[in-house]
Scaffold this active site. Structure first.
Site, mmCIF file in Angstrom:
data_model
loop_
_atom_site.group_PDB
_atom_site.id
_atom_site.type_symbol
_atom_site.label_atom_id
_atom_site.label_comp_id
_atom_site.label_asym_id
_atom_site.label_seq_id
_atom_site.Cartn_x
_atom_site.Cartn_y
_atom_site.Cartn_z
ATOM 1 N N GLU A 151 0.798 -1.248 0.070
ATOM 2 C CA GLU A 151 0.175 -0.022 0.096
ATOM 3 C C GLU A 151 0.811 1.261 -0.052
ATOM 4 O O GLU A 151 0.788 2.093 0.841
ATOM 5 C CB GLU A 151 -0.948 -0.042 1.107
ATOM 6 C CG GLU A 151 -1.870 -1.024 1.332
ATOM 7 C CD GLU A 151 -3.043 -0.964 2.515
ATOM 8 O OE1 GLU A 151 -2.793 -0.102 3.257
ATOM 9 O OE2 GLU A 151 -3.591 -2.052 2.505
ATOM 10 N N GLU A 153 -5.465 -8.799 0.452
ATOM 11 C CA GLU A 153 -6.027 -8.390 1.901
ATOM 12 C C GLU A 153 -7.712 -8.018 1.961
ATOM 13 O O GLU A 153 -7.836 -7.381 0.989
ATOM 14 C CB GLU A 153 -5.551 -6.946 2.592
ATOM 15 C CG GLU A 153 -4.036 -7.116 3.079
ATOM 16 C CD GLU A 153 -3.520 -6.091 3.909
ATOM 17 O OE1 GLU A 153 -4.252 -5.317 4.364
ATOM 18 O OE2 GLU A 153 -2.369 -5.948 4.098
HETATM 19 C C1 GBH Z 1 -4.698 -2.430 5.563
HETATM 20 O O1 GBH Z 1 -4.836 -1.302 4.920
HETATM 21 C C2 GBH Z 1 -3.239 -2.606 6.137
HETATM 22 O O2 GBH Z 1 -2.379 -3.250 4.912
HETATM 23 C C3 GBH Z 1 -3.108 -3.337 7.353
HETATM 24 O O3 GBH Z 1 -1.644 -3.485 7.672
HETATM 25 C C4 GBH Z 1 -4.075 -3.116 8.317
HETATM 26 O O4 GBH Z 1 -4.054 -3.903 9.466
HETATM 27 C C5 GBH Z 1 -5.626 -3.330 7.621
HETATM 28 O O5 GBH Z 1 -5.751 -2.581 6.758
HETATM 29 C C6 GBH Z 1 -6.828 -2.893 8.603
HETATM 30 O O6 GBH Z 1 -6.670 -1.536 8.876
HETATM 31 O O7 GBH Z 1 -8.939 6.410 9.621
HETATM 32 O O8 GBH Z 1 -7.656 7.927 8.177
HETATM 33 O O9 GBH Z 1 -6.625 6.165 9.538
HETATM 34 C C7 GBH Z 1 -6.095 -0.724 4.303
HETATM 35 C C8 GBH Z 1 -6.329 0.288 3.791
HETATM 36 C C9 GBH Z 1 -6.237 2.502 4.365
HETATM 37 C C10 GBH Z 1 -7.511 1.162 5.873
HETATM 38 C C11 GBH Z 1 -6.249 3.539 5.779
HETATM 39 C C12 GBH Z 1 -7.575 2.027 6.936
HETATM 40 C C13 GBH Z 1 -7.177 4.227 7.448
HETATM 41 C C14 GBH Z 1 -7.879 5.417 7.496
HETATM 42 N N1 GBH Z 1 -6.024 1.052 4.945
HETATM 43 N N2 GBH Z 1 -7.230 3.271 6.503
HETATM 44 S S1 GBH Z 1 -7.741 6.372 8.784
#
Ligand code: GBH
Length: 498
Positions: free
Chosen positions: A192, A402
């Site tokens: 990512e 994922e």
């Molecule tokens: C995954 O990203 C990650 O690769 C993994 O490590 C993680 O544990 C998993 O998600 C679950 O979260 O509220 O602004 O912080 C997935 C894409 C993009 C999802 C950012 C969470 C956070 C938004 N992620 N998002 S924020």
């Protein structure tokens, strides 16, 4: 009259049957693969054991504990470093085709550099996992870098913001190919990059949480990542592919962006978000350069802001040739969908990537929630994003690297997670059979509950629950384990498939 009514009921229920149930009666292709995923910093713990070096997540959680919701760290996490025997038994019991995990760079190279010391204990840890997986006929999908940069590289040259990173990463990757490649058929260079760059350098939601130059650093980061990825791919291609016979890609995350209305402007807004998030990395890999809409918008705003050149760096002709085509499949990390609405361009002022994009986002109030505010259950979004990728990037092979659902934890009878997996997998079937998308693998995030970055241990994604207050960190299967096990065994989502 009664007869008519009966006929009508019969007709509508047969339609329902046809449109819904029958779709789920289809078996996943026999060569389709199922797996589960983790990431090193989120599960390993043992942060300073046996010679491991410090990484930027150790550094962030130790130096700024208030940034993490429950002030927690990944110091111990699931202690996967000391529990591989048990975890391998669980993987075997689940019956997965593959285990997707990441290497902790600083556990192998404490300083990050290949001309520094190699930590034999770290190498042994991964070598053992690989041979044990092999014994159990479980394939390994390895991510080289899931955000845990060796701290020394951050200190020495600013990590992802410096071109120096490109060679340093490629040497580390080459060491990994040399050490482990004979037993690895799937490599993922970066997890990512969108999140890594945006959260690492724009909004401080991920380490190194540097926000010195919004609207600038994140694009530099993306540029460096793409070049490091391409260099690594070329090395694998030239030196290792023939003997190791593996395949290599990158994992890109994106929501599906659903237009908030049928207004063509909202359609444009949704498409633009997809281009700015997924296209930022996919477009260079497939076509050699950034999406035109990113190039145009960022250049226009940069000029108005008084920059001489665009804040989005440019690739040289040589770099374009080097980057184009450097993927054997696309890793897709997908969890949820978002509504996108047109937004008038914001007045020129301080640069910020959200102004470059200029799209309003929201969630539909009818979508089921989870423990994560961003994660709403929108199963059809997976089908739509898969189809969009097929149509936009010349029908690439897609590995869903994922996909998963969070609850607050402590729920062993996790019926909402089962529902999530069933519905999302049902849309994988539709994407494959009804839309002809070439999806070849599916990965459930996550194998077990773990350290959820700045959310600490407040949001749980695991199939197995982990007791974080017990020093032994015992794992307990949730109900979703049984569900997933059955799906893997039968290749089917319902009691019986056609
Ligand atoms: C995954 O990203 C990650 O690769 C993994 O490590 C993680 O544990 C998993 O998600 C679950 O979260 O509220 O602004 O912080 C997935 C894409 C993009 C999802 C950012 C969470 C956070 C938004 N992620 N998002 S924020």
């Amino acid at each position: 009259m009664i007869l008519q009514k009966l006929l009508f009921v019969f007709y509508t229920s047969s339609l329902f049957w046809k449109n819904n149930l029958c779709a789920d009666n289809r078996k996943f292709p026999s060569d389709f693969k199922f797996g589960v995923a983790t990431a090193s910093y989120q599960v390993e713990g043992a942060w300073n054991a046996d010679g491991k070096g410090e990484n930027i997540w150790d550094h962030l959680t130790h130096s700024q504990p208030h940034l993490v919701k429950d002030n927690s760290t990944g110091d111990i996490a699931c202690d996967a470093y000391h529990n591989s025997k048990e975890d391998l038994a669980l993987l075997e019991d689940l019956g997965v085709d593959f285990y997707h995990f990441s290497l902790s760079w600083a556990r192998i190279l404490p300083t990050g550099y290949t001309d520094g010391p190699v930590n034999e204990a770290g190498v042994k840890y991964y070598a053992n996992i690989l041979s044990e997986l092999e014994k159990r006929k479980i394939e390994a999908v390895i991510t080289l870098f899931h955000w845990d940069m060796p701290q020394k590289l951050q200190d020495d040259f600013g990590g992802l913001l410096n071109d120096t990173f490109i060679d340093v990463f490629a040497s580390y990757a080459q060491l990994a190919f040399r050490l482990f490649g004979s037993r690895v058929k799937y490599w993922i260079t970066f997890n990512e990059p969108f999140i890594m760059c945006q959260h690492g350098f724009e909004n401080a939601r991920k380490a190194p949480a540097i926000t010195k130059a919004p609207g600038i650093d994140l694009y530099t980061c993306g540029h460096v990542v793409l070049k490091a990825h391409a260099k690594t791919y070329r090395i694998y291609d030239k030196l290792y592919r023939k003997t190791q016979k593996g395949r290599i890609a990158i994992a890109l995350d994106t929501d599906w962006f659903e237009p908030a209305s049928a207004d063509p402007k909202d359609l444009e807004a949704a498409e633009r978000f997809l281009q700015f998030q997924f296209g930022w990395f996919a477009h260079p890999l497939v076509f050699g350069n950034y999406p035109q809409v990113m190039i145009d918008r960022i250049e226009e705003r940069s000029k108005k802001e008084g920059f001489k050149t665009s804040r989005l760096p440019e690739f040289t002709k040589k770099e374009i040739d080097e980057i184009k085509g450097t993927f054997d499949f696309i890793g897709l990390n997908h969890y949820t969908s978002t509504l996108a609405k047109w937004r008038e361009d914001i007045a020129i002022g301080k640069p910020e990537s959200s102004k470059d994009l200029s799209v309003s986002v929201s969630k539909d109030s009818s979508w089921e929630g989870s423990a994560s505010s961003w994660l709403k259950v929108v199963p059809w979004g997976l089908r739509k994003i898969a189809k969009w990728i097929k149509d936009t990037y010349k029908n690439p092979e897609i590995m869903i690297a994922e996909n998963g659902y969070s609850d607050p934890g402590g729920i062993l009878n996790d019926s909402r997670r089962i529902n999530y997996y069933r519905e999302y997998l049902s849309n994988v079937l539709k994407a494959i059979y009804d839309d002809g998308v070439n999806i070849t693998a599916y990965t459930a995030w996550s194998f077990m509950d773990n350290f959820e970055w700045l959310e600490g241990y407040t949001q749980k994604f695991g199939l197995y629950s982990v007791n974080f207050s017990d020093p032994e960190r015992p794992r307990t299967p949730k109900s979703s384990v049984n569900f997933y096990k059955n799906v893997i065994r039968t290749r089917c989502l319902v009691d019986r498939c056609l």
